[in-house]
Design an enzyme around this catalytic site. Structure first.
Site, PDB file in Angstrom:
ATOM      1  N   HIS A  89       0.857  -1.199   0.000  1.00 58.36           N
ATOM      2  CA  HIS A  89       0.000   0.000   0.000  1.00 58.36           C
ATOM      3  C   HIS A  89       0.884   1.236   0.000  1.00 58.36           C
ATOM      4  O   HIS A  89       1.290   1.732   1.052  1.00 58.36           O
ATOM      5  CB  HIS A  89      -0.929  -0.031   1.231  1.00 58.36           C
ATOM      6  CG  HIS A  89      -1.948   1.057   1.258  1.00 58.36           C
ATOM      7  ND1 HIS A  89      -3.165   0.917   1.914  1.00 58.36           N
ATOM      8  CD2 HIS A  89      -1.962   2.300   0.728  1.00 58.36           C
ATOM      9  CE1 HIS A  89      -3.862   2.030   1.775  1.00 58.36           C
ATOM     10  NE2 HIS A  89      -3.143   2.906   1.073  1.00 58.36           N
ATOM     11  N   HIS A 118       1.291   4.830  -2.395  1.00 56.76           N
ATOM     12  CA  HIS A 118       0.942   5.703  -3.524  1.00 56.76           C
ATOM     13  C   HIS A 118       2.240   6.356  -3.979  1.00 56.76           C
ATOM     14  O   HIS A 118       2.852   7.105  -3.215  1.00 56.76           O
ATOM     15  CB  HIS A 118      -0.060   6.769  -3.088  1.00 56.76           C
ATOM     16  CG  HIS A 118      -1.319   6.198  -2.514  1.00 56.76           C
ATOM     17  ND1 HIS A 118      -2.459   6.021  -3.260  1.00 56.76           N
ATOM     18  CD2 HIS A 118      -1.610   5.731  -1.269  1.00 56.76           C
ATOM     19  CE1 HIS A 118      -3.405   5.483  -2.502  1.00 56.76           C
ATOM     20  NE2 HIS A 118      -2.922   5.307  -1.291  1.00 56.76           N
ATOM     21  N   HIS A 175      -9.523   1.054  -1.325  1.00 59.57           N
ATOM     22  CA  HIS A 175      -9.487   1.668  -0.002  1.00 59.57           C
ATOM     23  C   HIS A 175     -10.913   1.565   0.573  1.00 59.57           C
ATOM     24  O   HIS A 175     -11.875   1.952  -0.103  1.00 59.57           O
ATOM     25  CB  HIS A 175      -9.112   3.150  -0.094  1.00 59.57           C
ATOM     26  CG  HIS A 175      -7.658   3.407  -0.351  1.00 59.57           C
ATOM     27  ND1 HIS A 175      -6.972   2.833  -1.385  1.00 59.57           N
ATOM     28  CD2 HIS A 175      -6.767   4.201   0.310  1.00 59.57           C
ATOM     29  CE1 HIS A 175      -5.703   3.259  -1.348  1.00 59.57           C
ATOM     30  NE2 HIS A 175      -5.556   4.080  -0.329  1.00 59.57           N
ATOM     31  N   GLU A 185     -11.293   3.416   5.818  1.00 61.99           N
ATOM     32  CA  GLU A 185     -10.268   4.332   6.345  1.00 61.99           C
ATOM     33  C   GLU A 185     -11.019   5.403   7.142  1.00 61.99           C
ATOM     34  O   GLU A 185     -10.851   5.523   8.347  1.00 61.99           O
ATOM     35  CB  GLU A 185      -9.457   4.946   5.197  1.00 61.99           C
ATOM     36  CG  GLU A 185      -8.349   5.893   5.658  1.00 61.99           C
ATOM     37  CD  GLU A 185      -7.597   6.564   4.502  1.00 61.99           C
ATOM     38  OE1 GLU A 185      -8.135   6.598   3.363  1.00 61.99           O
ATOM     39  OE2 GLU A 185      -6.477   7.076   4.741  1.00 61.99           O
ATOM     40  N   ASP A 187       1.828   3.997   2.878  1.00 68.13           N
ATOM     41  CA  ASP A 187       0.776   4.812   2.252  1.00 68.13           C
ATOM     42  C   ASP A 187       1.373   5.977   1.440  1.00 68.13           C
ATOM     43  O   ASP A 187       1.532   5.863   0.232  1.00 68.13           O
ATOM     44  CB  ASP A 187      -0.209   5.315   3.317  1.00 68.13           C
ATOM     45  CG  ASP A 187      -1.595   5.638   2.761  1.00 68.13           C
ATOM     46  OD1 ASP A 187      -1.841   5.393   1.566  1.00 68.13           O
ATOM     47  OD2 ASP A 187      -2.443   6.134   3.531  1.00 68.13           O
ATOM     48  N   ASP A 188       1.679   7.079   2.128  1.00 70.05           N
ATOM     49  CA  ASP A 188       2.260   8.269   1.483  1.00 70.05           C
ATOM     50  C   ASP A 188       3.424   8.742   2.344  1.00 70.05           C
ATOM     51  O   ASP A 188       3.314   9.738   3.068  1.00 70.05           O
ATOM     52  CB  ASP A 188       1.195   9.369   1.375  1.00 70.05           C
ATOM     53  CG  ASP A 188      -0.011   8.916   0.585  1.00 70.05           C
ATOM     54  OD1 ASP A 188       0.057   8.873  -0.648  1.00 70.05           O
ATOM     55  OD2 ASP A 188      -1.039   8.576   1.212  1.00 70.05           O
TER      56      ASP A 188
HETATM   57  N1  ADE Z   1      -4.554   8.819  -1.929  1.00 71.41           N
HETATM   58  C1  ADE Z   1      -3.314   8.825  -1.432  1.00 71.41           C
HETATM   59  N2  ADE Z   1      -3.325   8.400  -0.153  1.00 71.41           N
HETATM   60  C2  ADE Z   1      -4.603   8.099   0.154  1.00 71.41           C
HETATM   61  C3  ADE Z   1      -5.247   7.602   1.310  1.00 71.41           C
HETATM   62  N3  ADE Z   1      -4.603   7.306   2.448  1.00 71.41           N
HETATM   63  N4  ADE Z   1      -6.583   7.440   1.273  1.00 71.41           N
HETATM   64  C4  ADE Z   1      -7.263   7.722   0.171  1.00 71.41           C
HETATM   65  N5  ADE Z   1      -6.699   8.184  -0.942  1.00 71.41           N
HETATM   66  C5  ADE Z   1      -5.374   8.369  -0.951  1.00 71.41           C
HETATM   67 ZN    ZN Z   2      -3.738   4.768   0.490  1.00 74.24          ZN
END
Ligand code: ADE
Ligand code: ZN
Length: 339
Positions: free
Chosen positions: A19, A21, A199, A202, A280-281
């Site tokens: 996971h 991005h 997703h 969340e 994630d990011d």
């Molecule tokens: N795009 C990038 N990170 C995300 C996240 N945690 N949830 C939804 N969309 C995303």
């Molecule tokens: Zn994500």
């Protein structure tokens, strides 16, 4: 509590990241460099000012900045540089396999061709395979705040490249955009032989997780935190052996949890769910995969057996063929057993 022996295990364990991005791995330094290279105006005076802006109250707060950050990505080389930087960093964390998301609509919307993003990302992934020994799958996400029609148009753009794209995902603003909105697009993607993930849970309620399972027929759930509110849903996810790609530092930074000790990872394992740990990011949430492992290991006082289980889950939950999964599990056993 910090524990040096546990940290050493985390540092050495082979792992897969499921996971991630790729646009969320854009570090402020690279953002600045690309803005300069491409003559793109960004509303920040310095790298420090960018980092200071990374304070979020919820998912939407983050997404607003995330889409703004993407504006510096213009050329194939930019996407290569972005992806290569992530892979080099992942290699330091003994990541052996990545299944990365990209958001084509975040680029085509700004006039950057689908192929520009795909070519640059893929070139880096292929180089990573050779030079860093990191295998990969590439997952194209639909932005759920956009329409079904726009998602279909994106799937059409992907059609000449289906041998280069392994799956589809669903990301962006969750609440108000339930999986049901994309039922037909996902049916088409499955018909085309693509893997499917989304997703869910969340910020959205357990009903969205049910929809992801029933309507999108996902093979994995990205995040899935709120599934824990519904015991019947938990039972179903356990029975079906579905993998959850949990992102602890993301959860903290987006206020899905109030403190890292509230991460659901241990609880998921205790409930028999296949939880995994992911970043994630990472450029926005203050850490790569091993930072995420260490943060929950310290806060939840995870046992070494639990950490090994999380690493194993990352491979058994991947889209790798069984033979490859088994090889990675053997490598994990070697590292874990040789202590
Ligand atoms: N795009 C990038 N990170 C995300 C996240 N945690 N949830 C939804 N969309 C995303
Ligand atoms: Zn994500």
């Amino acid at each position: 509590m910090p524990n040096p022996s546990r940290d050493a295990l985390i540092a050495r364990l082979p792992k897969a990241e499921l996971h991630l991005h790729i646009e969320g791995s854009l570090e402020p330094e690279l953002l600045f460099a690309l803005a300069q290279r491409n003559g793109v105006d960004i509303p920040f005076a310095s790298v420090e000012a960018v980092r200071a802006a990374y304070s979020f109250s919820n998912l939407q707060d983050f997404l607003d900045i995330y889409y703004q950050g993407m504006s510096v990505l213009q050329t194939e080389q930019d996407f290569f540089d972005l992806t290569w930087a992530y892979l080099e960093r992942a290699a330091e964390d003994t990541v052996r396999h990545v299944e990365i998301f990209f958001d084509p609509q975040g680029h085509t919307e700004r006039g950057v061709a689908f192929e520009t993003a795909l070519d640059g990302i893929e070139r880096a992934l292929k180089a990573g395979e050779v030079e860093l020994g990191i295998s990969y799958r590439l997952i194209m996400c639909f932005l759920r705040h956009l329409s079904e029609e726009e998602a279909f148009a994106t799937l059409d753009q992907a059609k000449p490249h289906l041998h280069r794209i392994h799956g589809v995902g669903l990301d962006s603003s969750e609440v108000g955009h339930p999986p049901a909105k994309f039922q037909r697009v996902f049916a088409k993607a499955r018909e085309l032989g693509l893997h499917v993930t989304a997703h869910a849970g969340e910020e959205g309620p357990p009903e969205y997780v049910y929809e992801a399972l029933d309507l999108l027929e996902v093979e994995r759930i990205d995040h899935g935190n709120r599934a824990l509110e519904d015991p019947a849903l938990v039972q179903r996810i356990a029975d079906e052996g579905l993998t959850l790609t949990v992102c602890p530092l993301s959860n903290l930074r987006l206020c899905v949890i109030k403190q890292i000790g509230e991460s659901p990872v241990r609880r998921m394992l205790e409930l028999g769910l296949k939880a995994t740990v992911n970043s994630d990011d990472p450029a926005y949430f203050g850490g790569y995969i091993n930072d995420n492992f260490r943060a929950i290991a310290d806060a939840l006082d995870l046992t070494e057996a639990e950490i090994v289980k999380l690493a194993e889950n990352s491979f058994t939950g991947s889209f790798l063929p069984m033979a490859d999964q088994i090889q990675h599990l053997a490598e994990i056993a070697e590292v874990a057993g040789g202590r």
